[in-house]
Design an enzyme around this catalytic site. Structure first.
Site, short mmCIF file in Angstrom:
data_model
loop_
_atom_site.label_atom_id
_atom_site.label_comp_id
_atom_site.label_asym_id
_atom_site.label_seq_id
_atom_site.Cartn_x
_atom_site.Cartn_y
_atom_site.Cartn_z
N SER A 8 -2.68 -16.67 55.68
CA SER A 8 -1.69 -16.86 54.63
C SER A 8 -0.54 -17.71 55.14
O SER A 8 0.18 -17.31 56.06
CB SER A 8 -1.15 -15.51 54.16
OG SER A 8 -0.04 -15.70 53.30
N HIS A 33 -4.92 -19.35 52.49
CA HIS A 33 -4.39 -18.49 51.43
C HIS A 33 -2.96 -18.90 51.10
O HIS A 33 -2.12 -19.01 52.00
CB HIS A 33 -4.44 -17.03 51.88
CG HIS A 33 -4.10 -16.05 50.80
ND1 HIS A 33 -5.02 -15.64 49.86
CD2 HIS A 33 -2.94 -15.42 50.51
CE1 HIS A 33 -4.45 -14.77 49.04
NE2 HIS A 33 -3.18 -14.63 49.42
N HIS A 66 -3.09 -17.36 45.18
CA HIS A 66 -2.83 -16.03 44.64
C HIS A 66 -1.54 -16.09 43.83
O HIS A 66 -0.45 -16.26 44.38
CB HIS A 66 -2.71 -15.05 45.81
CG HIS A 66 -2.38 -13.66 45.42
ND1 HIS A 66 -1.94 -12.72 46.34
CD2 HIS A 66 -2.41 -13.02 44.22
CE1 HIS A 66 -1.73 -11.58 45.71
NE2 HIS A 66 -1.99 -11.73 44.43
N MET A 68 1.26 -14.50 42.04
CA MET A 68 2.06 -13.30 41.82
C MET A 68 3.22 -13.69 40.93
O MET A 68 4.38 -13.74 41.35
CB MET A 68 2.53 -12.72 43.15
CG MET A 68 1.41 -12.08 43.95
SD MET A 68 1.91 -11.58 45.61
CE MET A 68 1.54 -13.08 46.51
N MET A 137 -4.58 -5.48 46.86
CA MET A 137 -3.33 -5.56 47.60
C MET A 137 -3.15 -4.28 48.41
O MET A 137 -3.11 -3.18 47.85
CB MET A 137 -2.16 -5.74 46.64
CG MET A 137 -2.07 -7.11 45.98
SD MET A 137 -1.97 -8.48 47.16
CE MET A 137 -0.45 -8.08 48.04
N ASP A 175 -5.42 -8.10 51.10
CA ASP A 175 -4.22 -8.83 51.50
C ASP A 175 -3.09 -7.84 51.72
O ASP A 175 -2.72 -7.09 50.80
CB ASP A 175 -3.84 -9.83 50.40
CG ASP A 175 -2.62 -10.67 50.76
OD1 ASP A 175 -2.08 -10.52 51.87
OD2 ASP A 175 -2.20 -11.49 49.91
#
Length: 218
Positions: A8, A33, A66, A68, A137, A175
């Site tokens: 990430s 990521h 991803h 969010m 998560m 993650d």
């Protein structure tokens, strides 16, 4: 099913982002990521399509993006055009999840759905047949470096059982707080894609840290 490591970049040094990506590429990682946060769905702000597009130019590795964010439907086109190969939205932020997943696939990306620690797996039952990836998560989203939530292991085992019972093909991704202390447990529980940030980029030797995790999931 091949096990994949996805560093990430949220935890990387953005001043030297290209060098940081090169370091993990040398370890043979599988995905990059990218955590997109809007300061509304989660209490932090990171980056948007412009940075995704820049990262796409830096690496040939697939980008695992991803979202969010609130109202992700408004930005699906932008992130796919920017270079997202996998595009994951949160179950908690989408009103019509089937339509959103279908739209991501129509745009040409792999479609993922993520659930927060307090969200049960059974909220996804009606969508698992068509998704390409389910992201569990294992910390509350919004910040890097949090402690792994142990109850995530049961969710992963449950997802693996559902996949096997129904012959579904989605990948299981995790993650949050992934490191050398728990990555073997996660592998045994059924994880296919391991997102790691601080466990890689906070180390003095980023390549060696990524390689160690990569070897542990081989």
């Amino acid at each position: 099913m091949k096990k994949m490591l996805a560093p990430s970049i949220l935890a990387a040094n953005f001043i030297n982002l290209e060098k940081e990506i090169r370091k993990v590429e040398m370890a043979g990682v599988d995905l990059i990521h990218c955590d997109v946060m809007d300061g509304k769905f989660v209490p932090n702000i990171t980056f948007g399509p412009i940075v995704i597009n820049a990262v796409k130019k830096i690496t040939r590795l697939p980008l695992d993006v991803h979202l969010m964010i609130e109202t992700p439907d408004d930005f699906l086109d932008d992130f796919v055009k920017a270079g997202a190969n996998y595009l994951t939205v949160h179950q908690e932020s989408v009103v019509h999840l089937n339509r959103t997943i279908t739209r991501i696939k129509e745009l040409g990306a792999k479609a993922g759905v993520s659930i927060n620690p307090a969200t049960p797996v059974n909220t996804l039952c009606e969508i698992l047949e068509i998704v390409d990836l389910v992201l569990v998560m294992s910390v509350n989203p919004g910040f890097g470096g949090q402690k792994f939530i142990e109850s995530s292991l049961k969710k992963i085992r449950d997802l693996k059982s559902i996949r096997e019972e129904n012959n579904y093909e989605f990948l299981i991704e995790v993650d949050g707080g992934v490191d050398t202390n728990n990555i073997t447990k996660l592998k045994n529980a059924g994880v296919d894609v391991f997102v790691a940030g601080s466990a890689i980029f906070s180390k003095d030797n980023v390549t060696a840290a990524a390689l160690e995790l990569k070897n542990m999931i081989a």
